[in-house]
Structures are given as structure tokens and as C-alpha cells.
Design a protein around this motif. Structure first.
Motif, short mmCIF file in Angstrom:
data_model
loop_
_atom_site.label_atom_id
_atom_site.label_comp_id
_atom_site.label_asym_id
_atom_site.label_seq_id
_atom_site.Cartn_x
_atom_site.Cartn_y
_atom_site.Cartn_z
N ALA A 37 0.82 -1.21 0.00
CA ALA A 37 0.00 0.00 0.00
C ALA A 37 0.85 1.26 0.00
O ALA A 37 0.46 2.29 -0.57
CB ALA A 37 -0.92 0.00 1.22
N LEU A 38 2.04 1.18 0.61
CA LEU A 38 2.91 2.35 0.70
C LEU A 38 3.78 2.54 -0.53
O LEU A 38 4.28 3.64 -0.78
CB LEU A 38 3.79 2.25 1.96
N GLY A 39 3.96 1.47 -1.29
CA GLY A 39 4.68 1.61 -2.56
C GLY A 39 6.18 1.63 -2.42
O GLY A 39 6.82 0.59 -2.23
N LYS A 40 6.78 2.78 -2.45
CA LYS A 40 8.23 2.89 -2.47
C LYS A 40 8.85 2.45 -1.14
O LYS A 40 8.28 2.67 -0.07
CB LYS A 40 8.65 4.32 -2.78
N GLU A 41 10.04 1.85 -1.23
CA GLU A 41 10.69 1.31 -0.05
C GLU A 41 10.99 2.39 0.98
O GLU A 41 10.85 2.18 2.19
CB GLU A 41 11.98 0.60 -0.44
N LYS A 42 11.38 3.57 0.53
CA LYS A 42 11.68 4.66 1.46
C LYS A 42 10.44 5.04 2.27
O LYS A 42 10.51 5.23 3.49
CB LYS A 42 12.20 5.87 0.69
N ALA A 43 9.30 5.13 1.60
CA ALA A 43 8.05 5.46 2.29
C ALA A 43 7.70 4.37 3.29
O ALA A 43 7.23 4.66 4.41
CB ALA A 43 6.93 5.64 1.28
N TYR A 44 7.90 3.12 2.91
CA TYR A 44 7.64 1.97 3.78
C TYR A 44 8.52 2.02 5.02
O TYR A 44 8.04 1.84 6.15
CB TYR A 44 7.86 0.70 2.97
N HIS A 45 9.80 2.28 4.84
CA HIS A 45 10.73 2.29 5.96
C HIS A 45 10.51 3.47 6.90
O HIS A 45 10.73 3.36 8.11
CB HIS A 45 12.17 2.29 5.45
N GLU A 46 10.07 4.60 6.36
CA GLU A 46 9.91 5.79 7.19
C GLU A 46 8.52 5.91 7.82
O GLU A 46 8.33 6.66 8.78
CB GLU A 46 10.20 7.04 6.35
N PHE A 47 7.57 5.16 7.30
CA PHE A 47 6.19 5.28 7.76
C PHE A 47 6.01 5.05 9.26
O PHE A 47 5.33 5.85 9.93
CB PHE A 47 5.30 4.32 6.96
N PRO A 48 6.58 3.98 9.85
CA PRO A 48 6.34 3.76 11.28
C PRO A 48 6.77 4.93 12.17
O PRO A 48 6.05 5.29 13.10
CB PRO A 48 7.16 2.50 11.58
N ARG A 49 7.91 5.52 11.87
CA ARG A 49 8.35 6.64 12.69
C ARG A 49 7.52 7.89 12.43
O ARG A 49 7.12 8.59 13.36
CB ARG A 49 9.84 6.92 12.45
N LYS A 50 7.27 8.18 11.16
CA LYS A 50 6.56 9.42 10.83
C LYS A 50 5.12 9.42 11.32
O LYS A 50 4.61 10.45 11.77
CB LYS A 50 6.60 9.66 9.32
N ARG A 51 4.45 8.26 11.25
CA ARG A 51 3.03 8.23 11.58
C ARG A 51 2.74 7.82 13.02
O ARG A 51 1.66 8.11 13.53
CB ARG A 51 2.30 7.29 10.62
N LEU A 52 3.70 7.14 13.66
CA LEU A 52 3.40 6.64 15.00
C LEU A 52 4.48 6.97 16.02
O LEU A 52 4.26 7.74 16.95
CB LEU A 52 3.16 5.13 14.97
#
Length: 490
Positions: free
Chosen positions: A324-339
Motif C-alpha cells: 500500500a505504501l509503494g516505495k521502499e523509502k516510504a515503507y521504511h519511514e512510515f512507522p516513525r513518521k506516523r506513530l
């Protein structure tokens, strides 16, 4: 003479066979692989114990490795090597089983390497390099930071009963139950905080399956965003390449709800005595992909019909998050940025396998206060500093019993554990994370409580989170306006 029906003949022959003639395998064909996994497990335990938890070698052997039946060596030495410069550990003598290695990586903790990799391959392992969140945690007030004044109890809280509950948690009769910390949050404030010797409020230890609840939270945020849906099929591309067409492959109907309810209907891999030989353990301890094993399973039951605790179901849901997040960078950064960064979980590392996929079924290292913040987000119905981070609808989902548990006590929701029907001595609205070796975050809305217990239990474990909840709830009054049913001693 009439001939008998072939099926009848086969039935007669099988019935006539003596019990001793029935086929039974007694040799453990997986023993070499179990040994490899055992060495990899020690490598990751030692690496994280030394370089993620910042514990001494003596502490690691005394507690982290107490979980293993036969650890290699002692704190004084043995067939292992600790490379402090490269923050890596190598285990094994190489006698018939490959040496296993694990190395610390920035932003994710230690990664276990494949048997054919050496420490020269460390730079090829994933890392997540992001700047720390702004501000000094020591100067920011709780819960965004760690600045707290002296603990003072409200007049309606029984101090003696709270101390008795704390002693119940720490002073275990069983030598296998090793409590590292107990933290109690009431009405948003820390009212009790206790640590074992050598452990502090920033000490990171492994969450084990408490990580599943963190995974569910991140996935819930994507559902809130409209990027994932609970009841639409996961999509045919989650299946392996050799799968049949979507129109004929029954696995294509599996939904995110099925996976999060531990009811995918896919083949059980981690149970049946092979957890430390095949299955998700290969990604935990031996450098295999955490994604491929989750995808390569046959459907053996109707999705949603049967509850079966399976790490691969969680990893399947995490794979949906990645897609759902697509790019690997977005996937790796999502947990910190959103939670994590949003609620002050500065001491939390979400680890990956060597391919960069989050192992959010188990491999998270965090501190007691960070888990208390996580629980507080749920206690506050998804709000943090008056900002909504998680919808009330998602919180309702994780607290709703999976339909497949209806005939077994309604004890499991959406990657959270629920009070079983037979328990009459704890508030029915309580719900909990749960991880091996005694990792619990219990949320009790009716008493405005979050309870965090960290442990390094081993051997015959058996620490009961609902017994703990029963004891810790006793000193606290029910929250004003609470309609949650309570019975028994509560």
C-alpha cells in the motif's frame, strides 16, 4: 466368487494391520536445520542484547540466553566472537553446521545474516537512517518526553494495595518468571514505575509478539487513510508467482480482516513442533525472507472459519502495508513518521529481515515507557495532544472478538488479546498486547489504566497477564461514567 469393492479391501487391510505396522516417523529429519536456527537465535539475542539493549555480556548470558536450552559458551568465552567495532556477533564452531552471524544496523537493531554471508557483507544489510525527532526527551514533559516529577498518588488510590500488586508482579515463586519492569499509568500520569537491577526506563528489550499490536496500529492508520480495506481481498499479487489464476485460486479471497484475526485459513507452519526448524523462525533466526514464507502457503480451511495463531498471518498483513505504501523509502519511514515520533517512542526500533521487510510479528526492541505511550494512545481513543492519530473505528475493530473465536471464549481481536469469557475477576473492557517471555501492555478503559510489564521469562513460563490485571486494578476506582461491566474482585 464375487470380488470385493477395492475401497472395502483397502479398509479391511488397514484395519487388520497391527498398531506397530502403522507408519510413524521417529527420526528428527530437521535436526541439522534446528541447530542452524539455534545458532542464529543466539547470534541475534547476543547482538541485540549488547548493541541494542546496551547490556553486558554477563547480563546477556544470565537472562537473554536463559531462554535457550543449550547456549554456546559462557560469558567467559566459547565458540562465539563479538566484534565490538562492527557491532556484530558470530556463533558456532563450524562442525557440520554453518556459523551464524548478526549485525547491528542503524535505525533497526540487529539483523540476522544468511548462512552463506560473512561480516564482510554487513554493508549490504538494510539500515534506516532518519534524524531523531526534535527536542530533548529529558526536558520534555511526560508523555511526549521523559520529564516527570515525584510520583504522587491521587487520594482515591490505595497506595498499600498498589505496592502489594507490584510485589505480586516482581516476587514470583517461579524461578522462570523474571520481571524486568512494571509501569502503571493512571489518568495519563505515571503512578508506579519499578525496575529490576540493571534495567532502566530507556532499556530496550525484545517485544516478541507485542510487535503484532504495533503492526495492527500502523495498518489501521492506512485503513483510516483509505489505502487499505479490512474487507476487500488482499489482492492476487500477494500470492507466489506459481499460483493459479485469480478466478480459480481460492486464496485470492483472503481479506486483511482474516489475516489480522488470525483466521486466514492458510496452512499452519509455525505450530506442530516445527517453529524452530521451518516457518517464520527461518526469517527470525536464519536470514530467510519474512515475506516469501508467508505467501507460499496452501489454503486448508475456509478463510475466517478457524482461529490459528500464526506469525505468517501477521507478516502477510505487514506485506499488504508495504504494497500500500509503494516505495521502499516510504515503507521504511512510515512507522516513525506516523506513530513512533508522534507519540514520543524515541527508544523503539522496528527490525527488518536482511531484505528490508519489517518483522512486525516479533522483532521490535523498545522500552517500558515507550510501550506505556503506545498503550496511552489506545486509552485516549486514538488521540494524542488532541490530534487524532487513529480512528475510534479501528480501536473498536482490534477490541472486537474474531468470529472464529466465538466458540472458544472470544479471547482474540485484531492482533490484540481480549479478556476470555470465563474470566470473571477482571474488567471485561480490558485488552492487551502479548509477547513471549512476558511482554504485556494492558489497557483498562474502565479504570483509566495502562499496565506495562516487561520480562525475560524462560523455561516453564506461565506468567498470567489477566492475573496481573486483577491485582493491579484493585487499588484503582472505576473511571467516572464508566459503563464497562466488572465482576468478581474488581
Amino acid at each position: 466368487m464375487k470380488s470385493l469393492c477395492p475401497a472395502l479391501v483397502a479398509s479391511i487391510l488397514l484395519t487388520a494391520l497391527p498398531a506397530a505396522a502403522q507408519q510413524e516417523e521417529t527420526y528428527d529429519y530437521w535436526q541439522p536445520q534446528r541447530q542452524m536456527v539455534r545458532l542464529g537465535q543466539q547470534a541475534i539475542f547476543m547482538c541485540n542484547g549488547l548493541f541494542t539493549s546496551n547490556r553486558t555480556l554477563e547480563q546477556v548470558f544470565a537472562q537473554e540466553l536463559a531462554y535457550l536450552p543449550e547456549p554456546v559458551g559462557t560469558a567467559k568465552g566459547g565458540h562465539y566472537e563479538v566484534d565490538r567495532e562492527r557491532k556484530a556477533v558470530t556463533i558456532g564452531s563450524g562442525h557440520g553446521v554453518p556459523k551464524m552471524r548478526a549485525a547491528f544496523r542503524e535505525g533497526i537493531g540487529c539483523v540476522v545474516m544468511a548462512p552463506d554471508q560473512t561480516l564482510d557483507d554487513i554493508d549490504s544489510l538494510p539500515a534506516i537512517e532518519m534524524p531523531p525527532p526534535p527536542g530533548d526527551a529529558g526536558k520534555l514533559p511526560w508523555p511526549d518526553g521523559d520529564k516527570t516529577g515525584p510520583i504522587s498518588l491521587p487520594p482515591d488510590v490505595d497506595a498499600a494495595a498498589l505496592q502489594a500488586a507490584s510485589d505480586w508482579v516482581f516476587d514470583r515463586e517461579s524461578p522462570y518468571q523474571v520481571t524486568l519492569s512494571l509501569l502503571v499509568v493512571h489518568r495519563g500520569k505515571i503512578v508506579h514505575e519499578r525496575y529490576a537491577e540493571g534495567v532502566g526506563m530507556t532499556t530496550r528489550t525484545r517485544t516478541w509478539s507485542t510487535a503484532k499490536s504495533i503492526a495492527s496500529t500502523l495498518i489501521g492508520m492506512l485503513v483510516d487513510d483509505g489505502k487499505l480495506s479490512l474487507d476487500e481481498p488482499l489482492g492476487f499479487d500477494f500470492l507466489p508467482k506459481e499460483a493459479a489464476a485469480a478466478e480459480t485460486d481460492p486464496r485470492a479471497a483472503i481479506t486483511l480482516r482474516h489475516a489480522l484475526n488470525m483466521s486466514s485459513g492458510l496452512q499452519t507452519v509455525d505450530n506442530g513442533g516445527q517453529e524452530y526448524a521451518v516457518g517464520s523462525g527461518m526469517s527470525y533466526w536464519a536470514g530467510a525472507s519474512s515475506v516469501e514464507g508467508a505467501r507460499r502457503r496452501a489454503l486448508i480451511r475456509e478463510p475466517g472459519a478457524n482461529w490459528d495463531y500464526e506469525n505468517y498471518d501477521t507478516l502477510l498483513a505487514v506485506y499488504a502495508m508495504k504494497r500500500a505504501l509503494g516505495k521502499e523509502k516510504a515503507y521504511h519511514e512510515f512507522p516513525r513518521k506516523r506513530l513512533l515520533d508522534r507519540i514520543g517512542m524515541r527508544n523503539t526500533l522496528l527490525s527488518t529481515d536482511r531484505f528490508g521487510d519489517f518483522i512486525l510479528s516479533s522483532q521490535v526492541y523498545t522500552s517500558p515507557r515507550d510501550l506505556a505511550r503506545f498503550g496511552l494512545l489506545y486509552l485516549q481513543n486514538g488521540l494524542w495532544n488532541s490530534e487524532r492519530l487513529l480512528s475510534e473505528e479501528w480501536i473498536d475493530f482490534v477490541r472486537t472478538p474474531a468470529p472464529s473465536t466465538a466458540n472458544r471464549g472470544n479471547f482474540y481481536g485484531g492482533q490484540f488479546w481480549l479478556v476470555p469469557d470465563e474470566r470473571k475477576d477482571v474488567p471485561k473492557d480490558a485488552y492487551s498486547t502479548a509477547g513471549n517471555r512476558g511482554q504485556y501492555v494492558v489497557i483498562v478503559p474502565s479504570h483509566d489504566l495502562v499496565i506495562v510489564r516487561r520480562g525475560l521469562d524462560w523455561g516453564r513460563q506461565g506468567f498470567d497477564r489477566w492475573d496481573m490485571t486483577r491485582e493491579v486494578v484493585k487499588p484503582f476506582p472505576a473511571a467516572l461514567g464508566s459503563a464497562a461491566p466488572t465482576t468478581g474482585e474488581v
